[in-house]
Motif scaffolding. Sequence first.
Motif, PDB file in Angstrom:
ATOM      1  N   ASN A   5       0.721  -1.037  -0.096  1.00  0.00           N
ATOM      2  CA  ASN A   5      -0.059  -0.227   0.059  1.00  0.00           C
ATOM      3  C   ASN A   5       0.966   1.361   0.104  1.00  0.00           C
ATOM      4  N   SER A   7      -0.111   4.237  -0.572  1.00  0.00           N
ATOM      5  CA  SER A   7      -1.316   5.470  -0.556  1.00  0.00           C
ATOM      6  C   SER A   7      -0.553   6.564   0.095  1.00  0.00           C
ATOM      7  N   PRO A  10      -4.864   9.028   3.490  1.00  0.00           N
ATOM      8  CA  PRO A  10      -4.286   8.278   4.511  1.00  0.00           C
ATOM      9  C   PRO A  10      -3.576   7.169   4.105  1.00  0.00           C
ATOM     10  N   CYS A  11      -2.732   6.447   4.965  1.00  0.00           N
ATOM     11  CA  CYS A  11      -1.771   5.355   4.346  1.00  0.00           C
ATOM     12  C   CYS A  11      -1.609   4.255   5.319  1.00  0.00           C
ATOM     13  N   ILE A  12      -0.923   3.560   4.965  1.00  0.00           N
ATOM     14  CA  ILE A  12      -0.602   2.206   5.633  1.00  0.00           C
ATOM     15  C   ILE A  12      -0.290   2.682   7.049  1.00  0.00           C
TER      16      ILE A  12
ATOM     17  N   GLU B  37      -6.504   2.853   6.111  1.00  0.00           N
ATOM     18  CA  GLU B  37      -5.290   3.019   5.306  1.00  0.00           C
ATOM     19  C   GLU B  37      -5.565   3.377   3.796  1.00  0.00           C
ATOM     20  N   ILE B  38      -6.781   3.402   3.525  1.00  0.00           N
ATOM     21  CA  ILE B  38      -7.245   3.841   2.099  1.00  0.00           C
ATOM     22  C   ILE B  38      -7.382   5.289   1.847  1.00  0.00           C
ATOM     23  N   SER B  39      -6.949   5.882   0.918  1.00  0.00           N
ATOM     24  CA  SER B  39      -7.169   7.160   0.451  1.00  0.00           C
ATOM     25  C   SER B  39      -8.691   7.642   0.756  1.00  0.00           C
ATOM     26  N   HIS B  40      -8.849   8.770   1.076  1.00  0.00           N
ATOM     27  CA  HIS B  40     -10.221   9.435   1.240  1.00  0.00           C
ATOM     28  C   HIS B  40     -10.858   9.644  -0.570  1.00  0.00           C
TER      29      HIS B  40
END
Lengths: 356, 356
Positions: A5, A7, A10-12, B37-40
Motif C-alpha cells: 500500500n 497510498s 491516509p496510508c498504511i 489505510e485507504i485514500s479518502h
Amino acid sequence: MKKHNYSAGPCILPQEVFEEASKSILNFNESGLSILEISHRSKDFVAVMEEARALVLELLNLEGKGYQALFLQGGASLEFLMVPYNLMKTNGKAAYLDTGTWASGAIKEAKAFGETVIVASSKDANYNYIPKDYSIPTDADYFHCTSNNTIFGTQMKSFPNTTIPVVCDMSSDIFSRSLDFSKFDLIYAGAQKNMGPAGTTLVVVKEEILGKTGRAIPNILNYEQHIAKESMYNTPAVFAVYTSLLTLKWLKKLGGISAIEKINEAKANLLYTEIDRNPLFKGTVLKEDRSAMNATFLLENQDHQELFDSMWKKAGISGINGHRSVGGYRASMYNALPLDSVQVLVDVMKELEKNS
Amino acid sequence: MKKHNYSAGPCILPQEVFEEASKSILNFNESGLSILEISHRSKDFVAVMEEARALVLELLNLEGKGYQALFLQGGASLEFLMVPYNLMKTNGKAAYLDTGTWASGAIKEAKAFGETVIVASSKDANYNYIPKDYSIPTDADYFHCTSNNTIFGTQMKSFPNTTIPVVCDMSSDIFSRSLDFSKFDLIYAGAQKNMGPAGTTLVVVKEEILGKTGRAIPNILNYEQHIAKESMYNTPAVFAVYTSLLTLKWLKKLGGISAIEKINEAKANLLYTEIDRNPLFKGTVLKEDRSAMNATFLLENQDHQELFDSMWKKAGISGINGHRSVGGYRASMYNALPLDSVQVLVDVMKELEKNS
C-alpha cells in the motif's frame, strides 16, 4: 495476495495497530465496552490521552523543554488558520516559505490576518526543488515552512536559522527522521501519514510563544484554551487519538525515530537508486531535495505506461498513481511500509526494463 | 455480563455497527486493506461519503429541498464559530436562546462577530426548563437554539416561528424524533450521540442562506467551500464518517426516524414514570420540558446513594452519574440503547425502594 500500500495518505499503518484497534472496537481494555461508546472523560480514555501526549514529547525528545502536545481536529488545514490567529499580532506580519500546494493553502489563510511575506517560492519550477537562499525578516511574528511536500515529492533537509519563532507543517514526515525538534516553536501534523488514521491533528507548541498577539482568539481556535483543558476543550476524536497512541507505541518499541529513520533511508535509497539506474524512468525532483517519504517519478516513454500499470497491479501494489499536478507515479513510503514492499516495486521496474 | 451503557456521549451505538466497523479495520469491502489505510479519494471511500450525505437528507426528509449535508470536523464547538462566520453580516446581529452550557458556548463565540441578542435564558433556574415566551428580532441575521441539553436534561418540544433563518444545534437528539426539519435552515450535530463515534460533525444547511454576509470567511470555515468540494475540502475523518454511515443504515433498516421515535418514547415513558412514582427519586426538570434523551434525577435522601450506586453497578449499568452542574443521576437513552437496559435500571430503582 499481500497488498503493498503506497497510498499518499491516509496510508498504511502497522498491521499490529489494525489488529489492536479492531479488537478495541468490540471490547476496549476488557471493559466489555467498545472504544467507540465510552466517554472521553472516562478514566480509561483520559489515560489514553495523557499517554499519547507524553509519548509524543518523549519521541521528539522535547520533554521538559516547555512544550505541550495537543490532539485536535480539523487537519492541517485548520492549523493554517489557527497559526495566524494565535501568533500573528494585530497589524503584524508573518513570513512563509512556499514549497507547494499545502504551503500555498497556509499562506492563503494567513493573508486575512496581516502582511504575509513569501520569503521564497519554487512555484516557477512546479515546486520540484526546495528554495535555499532567502532571508527571513526578523520583524515578522513567525516563519512558516512545510517540511515535506507529498504532492511534489520534495523534503527540507535543513531548516533556516532565525531569531523569530519557527512554525512547521510536518504532516507528511513527522516521526520519520531525527531532527532537533527544539529548533521549532510550533509543529503541526495531520495524523494520517506516520501517526494514525485521519481525524486528529497533532500540535506541539512551545508555550512561551503564545498569548502575545493582542488579538481576540475564538475559544475553539485558541491553543492556550486547549492546553488549559489538557487537549479536552471539547470532545476529542477518541478513536483517532487511541489509534495514534497504538502507532506511537509501535514506534517506541521499534526503537523510536532513530530506528525508523534507518529503515526509511534504506527504502528511499533502494527506490531512488532504481529510478536513477533504470533508463525507463526519471525522477521529477532535484536530487538533493528528494523526499524520503514520497518518491515522484515518470516514465521516459509513455508507451510503457499500460504494461507498467498492469505489472505493478498484478504484483499487489496500490496507490502509486501520481498526483494530477505532477503526473506519472508517486510511491509513498511512510513509516509502516515495509522494505519488502519497496523491493516488490523495484523488481517490477527491473522486470519492465527486461520486457521492453 | 451484559453492559447497560448510559454514557452521555460518546455513547452506545448499535452492536452490529461495532461488529462491521471492527471487521472493516482488518479488511474493508474485501479489498485486503483496512478502512484506516485507504485514500479518502479512493472510489470506495468516495462512495461512502456520497451515500452518507444522501442518507442524511433522506432520513431527515430533506431531499430535493435545497439542502446539503456535510461531514466536517471540530465538533459542535467549531460550529459555534462557523455559524457566525458564515451567517452574521458585517455589523450584523444574531439572536440566541440560552438553554444551557452549550448554548452559552455558542453565544460566547458569536459575540466577537457582532451584536448577540439573548432572546431568553433559563439560567435563573439552573436551566431546568425551556423558556417559551420570547420574541425574536426580525432584523437579526439568524436565530440559534439548542434542541436538547444533555447536561440539564431539557428538550425543546416545539420551535418558534420566525421569518429569519433558524439554526439549531441538534448534537444530542438528531435522528431521535420526527420534526419538520425543513423549518430549520442550518442544523449541526457532533456525531457522538445518535450518529456515530466522536470525530465528525454533521452540518445540514439550506444553500440559499449562504454567501450573504459580506464578510471574509477563512476557507476551512466556509460552508460554501465545503459544499463545492463535496465535503472533501480537506481529508475528512474517514473512519468516523464510515461508522456514521453504518449507524444511519441501521436506522434506515429499522424504519427510520418515525420507528426509532416510538422506541425512544417507550424508553422515556418507562423511566420517567418510575422517577415520578418512586418516592425515593425526583426529576430535576419541568415535566413538559423533559428530554427523551437524557433523564436527570436525584435521590430524595442522600443516605440511599451508596446502596443505589452499588446496586446499579452490580446490574451492569454504567455512565449514569449526573454532570457536576446538576448532580444526582443522568440516564442517557440514545437511539442505540435498548428498552431492556431501561427496564434493568427501573428494576434497580424499584428494588431500592423495597430495600429501604
